[in-house]
Design an enzyme around this catalytic site. Structure first.
Site, PDB file in Angstrom:
ATOM      1  N   CYS A  68      41.583 -74.428 -16.305  1.00 25.09           N
ATOM      2  CA  CYS A  68      42.192 -74.597 -17.621  1.00 25.09           C
ATOM      3  C   CYS A  68      41.449 -75.717 -18.360  1.00 25.09           C
ATOM      4  O   CYS A  68      41.328 -76.831 -17.840  1.00 25.09           O
ATOM      5  CB  CYS A  68      43.671 -74.954 -17.486  1.00 25.09           C
ATOM      6  N   ASP A 108      42.979 -71.930 -12.510  1.00 25.49           N
ATOM      7  CA  ASP A 108      43.606 -70.677 -12.918  1.00 25.49           C
ATOM      8  C   ASP A 108      43.138 -69.594 -11.955  1.00 25.49           C
ATOM      9  O   ASP A 108      41.976 -69.588 -11.532  1.00 25.49           O
ATOM     10  CB  ASP A 108      43.197 -70.296 -14.343  1.00 25.49           C
ATOM     11  N   ILE A 125      25.615 -52.308 -12.103  1.00 25.15           N
ATOM     12  CA  ILE A 125      25.733 -53.716 -11.704  1.00 25.15           C
ATOM     13  C   ILE A 125      25.662 -53.822 -10.186  1.00 25.15           C
ATOM     14  O   ILE A 125      26.372 -53.110  -9.463  1.00 25.15           O
ATOM     15  CB  ILE A 125      27.066 -54.321 -12.193  1.00 25.15           C
ATOM     16  N   GLU A 157      41.272 -65.706 -22.467  1.00 22.54           N
ATOM     17  CA  GLU A 157      40.729 -64.791 -23.468  1.00 22.54           C
ATOM     18  C   GLU A 157      39.212 -64.916 -23.557  1.00 22.54           C
ATOM     19  O   GLU A 157      38.497 -63.909 -23.648  1.00 22.54           O
ATOM     20  CB  GLU A 157      41.368 -65.064 -24.838  1.00 22.54           C
TER      21      GLU A 157
END
Length: 156
Positions: free
Chosen positions: A73, A80, A95, A115
């Site tokens: 955070c 987190d 990938i 986000e």
């Protein structure tokens, strides 16, 4: 101490920790023994590797779940946790999973909002493999009784 430690100090002085990303070994033999020190503002996209799509003429979906995603955070410096779900239809390249693992590990000590992390992961993966379409979902664990799910999509 890291040379940029003062610049990397957590914004809330209460936590007192440094947001210095872990060092990660490079992906090719040319830099064996070298480490890549990724700072807080760096994106670890260079760690991503791809391989040729074995069936580029066919639409098929690759689903990858990464249940041990961690970041930090940027307000509190606390860790987190979450699961990153990646779904994509490859074009010419896929990938490589070991490089994806190291790429995601580079977020471990990085101060970033949910986000921003989800969107940055999508941007980096799309940049690496140029898929026909891709969805990245960040399903983050409860913090203070609130869970968050962020979904970002790309369509060619």
């Amino acid at each position: 101490m890291h040379p940029n430690a003062a610049a990397l100090r957590c914004q809330t002085q209460k936590c007192g920790s440094y947001l210095i990303s872990p060092t990660i070994r490079g992906g090719d033999d040319s830099d064996a023994g070298a480490v890549h020190d990724l700072g807080v503002t760096d994106t670890p996209a260079a760690l991503l590797e791809t391989f040729p799509n074995p069936r580029p003429e066919r639409d098929y979906e690759i689903a990858i779940d990464c249940p041990e995603f961690t970041s930090m955070c940027p307000k509190t410096g606390l860790p987190d946790f979450g699961t990153i779900h990646i779904r994509y239809v490859p074009e010419a390249r896929c990938i490589e999973l070991k490089s994806l693992k190291y790429y995601l590990l580079a977020y471990r000590d990085r101060g970033i909002f949910y986000e921003a992390a989800t969107n940055q992961i999508l941007d980096d993966l799309v940049g690496a493999c140029q898929p026909r379409r891709m969805t990245v979902t960040g399903d983050f664990s409860a913090r203070g009784g609130i869970t968050t799910t962020v979904t970002a999509e790309y369509v060619k």
